[in-house]
Structure formats: C-alpha cells, structure tokens
Write an enzyme that holds these catalytic residues in place. Structure first.
Site, PDB file in Angstrom:
ATOM      1  N   LYS A 153       0.824  -1.205   0.000  1.00 34.35           N
ATOM      2  CA  LYS A 153       0.000   0.000   0.000  1.00 34.35           C
ATOM      3  C   LYS A 153       0.858   1.255   0.000  1.00 34.35           C
ATOM      4  CE  LYS A 153      -4.355  -1.824   1.306  1.00 34.35           C
ATOM      5  NZ  LYS A 153      -5.399  -2.081   2.283  1.00 34.35           N
TER       6      LYS A 153
ATOM      7  N   LYS B 147      -5.659 -10.834  -7.627  1.00 31.92           N
ATOM      8  CA  LYS B 147      -6.899 -11.152  -6.894  1.00 31.92           C
ATOM      9  C   LYS B 147      -7.973 -10.106  -7.179  1.00 31.92           C
ATOM     10  CE  LYS B 147      -6.294  -8.770  -2.459  1.00 31.92           C
ATOM     11  NZ  LYS B 147      -6.462  -8.765  -1.024  1.00 31.92           N
TER      12      LYS B 147
ATOM     13  N   LYS C  10     -11.534  -4.723  -4.257  1.00 27.97           N
ATOM     14  CA  LYS C  10     -12.254  -3.461  -4.354  1.00 27.97           C
ATOM     15  C   LYS C  10     -11.342  -2.353  -4.853  1.00 27.97           C
ATOM     16  CE  LYS C  10     -15.922  -2.107  -4.339  1.00 27.97           C
ATOM     17  NZ  LYS C  10     -17.119  -2.804  -4.830  1.00 27.97           N
TER      18      LYS C  10
END
Ligand code: TYM
Length: 330
Positions: free
Chosen positions: A112, A193, A196
C-alpha cells in the site's frame, strides 16, 4: 463448541464475489459447528480516509450482507468492531509487543505504501489490531481468504510471544483457508486477486450489482488463446478462475465440470458461470432489500451481537491487564 471469528472491512457499499466465495460462504457453513463471532471491521476501515456518513452506511450494509449471505444472527454474534472498545485496548498491548521493523515488513503495508497510499500510522499497526480482534475471543479458527494468511501468522506470533512473556493466557489460532475458494481472481486480469481497490469495474463482481451487468462482465472475462476447458492456474488462470467460481456455487467438483465441458467452447462456460452467479445473487439482493428497509431491526441485531461479544472481550481484557501488570480499576 470451539469458537471461530472473522471480520470484513466496510470499504464499499457491496461485497464482491471474492469476499463471498473466499470467506462468507465458509462463515455460513461453520456457524453450524462452531460458536461463531462475525464482525464489521469499522476501525480498520478508518485507515482509509472516508466520509463519515459513507462509513456509517457501509458499516450497516456490510452487516446486512453477512445476514443476506446466510449468517444467522440468532446463532452467530454479528457486531461492529468499534462497539467493543476492548479491541482498541488490546490492539495497543499488541503494538507494544511488535518490533517496528516487523510491522514495516508486512506485505500489505509495503504494497500500500509502494502504491503511494498515504500511509498513516494506523496502516502500519493494522495487523496488530487484527491480532487483537482474533485473540480477544480465544478463537480456535479464523476463516479468511488466502490474502489474510500473513496477518494470521503475525497473530500467532504475537499470541505465542505474549504467552511466553506473561504466562499462558491467549489461544494461538489456526487459519481456516479453504483450498480453491481462497483466491478469486480479477475477471480481466486473472493473475491478480479480485479486489475493491485493485480491480477495474469490469474485473470485479459486486454482489449488489445489476444481475445483467454481472452476466455481461462474466461473458467478457479474459481467458486464453487455446480452447480447452481445463483447470491449470499457471497456464490458464482465467479459465481456472471461472471453473472455481462455478464449482463453489453449483457444488460441482472441478473435475466433473472439466468432463462436462469437454469439447465445448469458452462461450458455453461463461454463459453457465453467469447463470450460476446470477442465480446466487438474485435471492441475496432480495434479502438485502428487506434488511435495508428496516434499519432499526439491523441496529437491534448489532446491539445484541455486541452484548454477546462484550462478555467475552471483558473477560479477556481483565486477564490481559492482570498479566501485563496494569492495576485493576476500582
Ligand atoms: P477484507 O475486508 O479485505 O476481506 C474480507 C474477506 O474476504 C476475503 N477476500 C477474498 N477471498 C478470496 N478471493 C478474493 N479475491 C478475496 N478478497 C477478499 C478476505 O481474505 C477476507 O477473509 N483484514 C481483514 C479484515 C479483518 C479480519 C479481522 C479478518 C479485520 N480483523 C480478524 C479476520 C479476523 C480484511 O481486510 O478483509
């Protein structure tokens, strides 16, 4: 019965098919066998700046989706993480057991921050709060998807570290990751994967999406250039992903699907997968509409879940406070 626990972040208005097949389907099965605690990880969601009204709506919607997906709030405790203030408290104790470098090495934090997400300290200590969630309830098993494995490992390390330093007090949990279902991939980019934040709108299947749109996205899923319908994650990730989705929802083992589709084309496979997904999504959406029509009932469910959870959390925190040397409050 032994206890299990799991949670989901309220990071959008709709769960996606990965959340559903990787986690929620197992939650529903496991509640028959275990004393189950399922919560909305609203404190974890604060690591991503979100409008307060949006967060509130998503928290309710996430809880409602647990129930629409088959979690029975009469049997399983369904609650909000933030309603049990002990989570933040035990999270602090976990922070103080974690080395700075250990936290910075966690792949989710590295990924991230590498993507330029503004890294608040909450993102760094995210896994310690998750460890607290799990250890709070003496959970024997934690049903999650493959992407949560590293978080489970640090939870086990922290529990062991606590027990070694302060004496046996915390249960070391086992992950419960169902093979096959553990990783649903992006329809457009089947080596990544479904997520969202990472998936494009066409790569993602949201459970609350218009069924016609879902079918369309499945029909345009990326496959490969040969024409054989066969499960092989390395060379045929797109086809394998479609087979897994079909298999879980239809209850048909993958080898049986391979046999049934022998000699048929990708168009047939996609059409059947779309049918199977839409058949699962339609009753889910109908149940969601009922639940969202009655927010007072939903809040009542969350309050009664919190009541159950609080009993266990209080007992654990009392034990932890005593072990680490915090004075009991009068
Ligand atoms: P979250 O909210 O990202 O995801 C919820 C659940 O969905 C699973 N999942 C997937 N499974 C298969 N394929 C995919 N593409 C896919 N995407 C998501 C996740 O593995 C997860 O089981 N950190 C957690 C929330 C959490 C938690 C906890 C979980 C907080 N505290 C304590 C268990 C126990 C998370 O962000 O999940």
């Amino acid at each position: 019965a032994p206890r299990i626990l799991s949670g989901m972040q309220p990071t959008s208005d709709s769960l996606h098919l990965g959340n559903y097949l990787g986690a929620l389907v197992n939650w529903v099965t496991l509640q028959d066998e275990f004393d189950a605690y399922y919560f909305v990880a609203d404190l974890h969601a604060l690591t991503v700046p979100t409008d307060p009204a949006v967060l509130r709506a998503r928290t309710r919607a996430t809880a409602a989706q647990f129930i629409a997906g088959g979690v029975d709030p009469e049997r399983s405790a369904v609650f909000c993480q933030s309603h049990i203030t002990e989570h933040a408290e035990l999270g602090w104790v976990m922070n103080c057991l974690t080395a700075d470098g250990e936290a910075r090495r966690m792949t989710q934090f590295k990924d991230k921050t590498a993507k330029g997400q503004n890294a608040n300290v909450g993102l760094l200590t995210y896994p310690m709060l998750m460890a607290a969630d799990i250890l709070m309830y003496d959970a024997a098993f934690v049903p999650v998807g493959e992407d949560q494995r590293q978080h489970l490992e640090i939870t086990r390390d922290l529990a062991t570290r606590f027990n070694t330093r302060f004496g046996e007090a915390l249960v070391v949990p086992e992950p419960y990751i169902v093979k096959g279902a553990a990783k649903i991939q992006d329809l457009q980019e089947p080596t990544a994967k479904m997520s969202k934040t990472g998936s494009s709108p066409k790569g993602l299947i949201d459970l609350m999406q218009d069924p016609a749109k879902i079918a369309k996205n499945i029909r345009s899923a990326v496959t490969d250039t040969d024409a054989e319908i066969r499960y092989d994650v390395d060379t045929k990730p797109g086809v394998s992903n479609l087979l897994v989705i079909h298999s879980i929802l239809s209850g048909t083992p993958v080898p049986e699907l391979e046999a049934a589709f022998a000699g048929r084309g990708y168009g047939d496979l996609k059409k059947e997968v779309a049918d199977v997904v839409v058949a699962a999504v339609e009753p889910f959406q109908a149940r969601m509409r009922e639940l969202l029509d009655d927010p007072a009932e939903l809040d009542r469910i969350l309050a009664s879940g919190a009541e159950r959870a609080r009993v266990v959390a209080r007992a654990t925190m009392e034990r932890v406070r005593d072990r680490v040397g915090l004075l009991p409050s009068a």
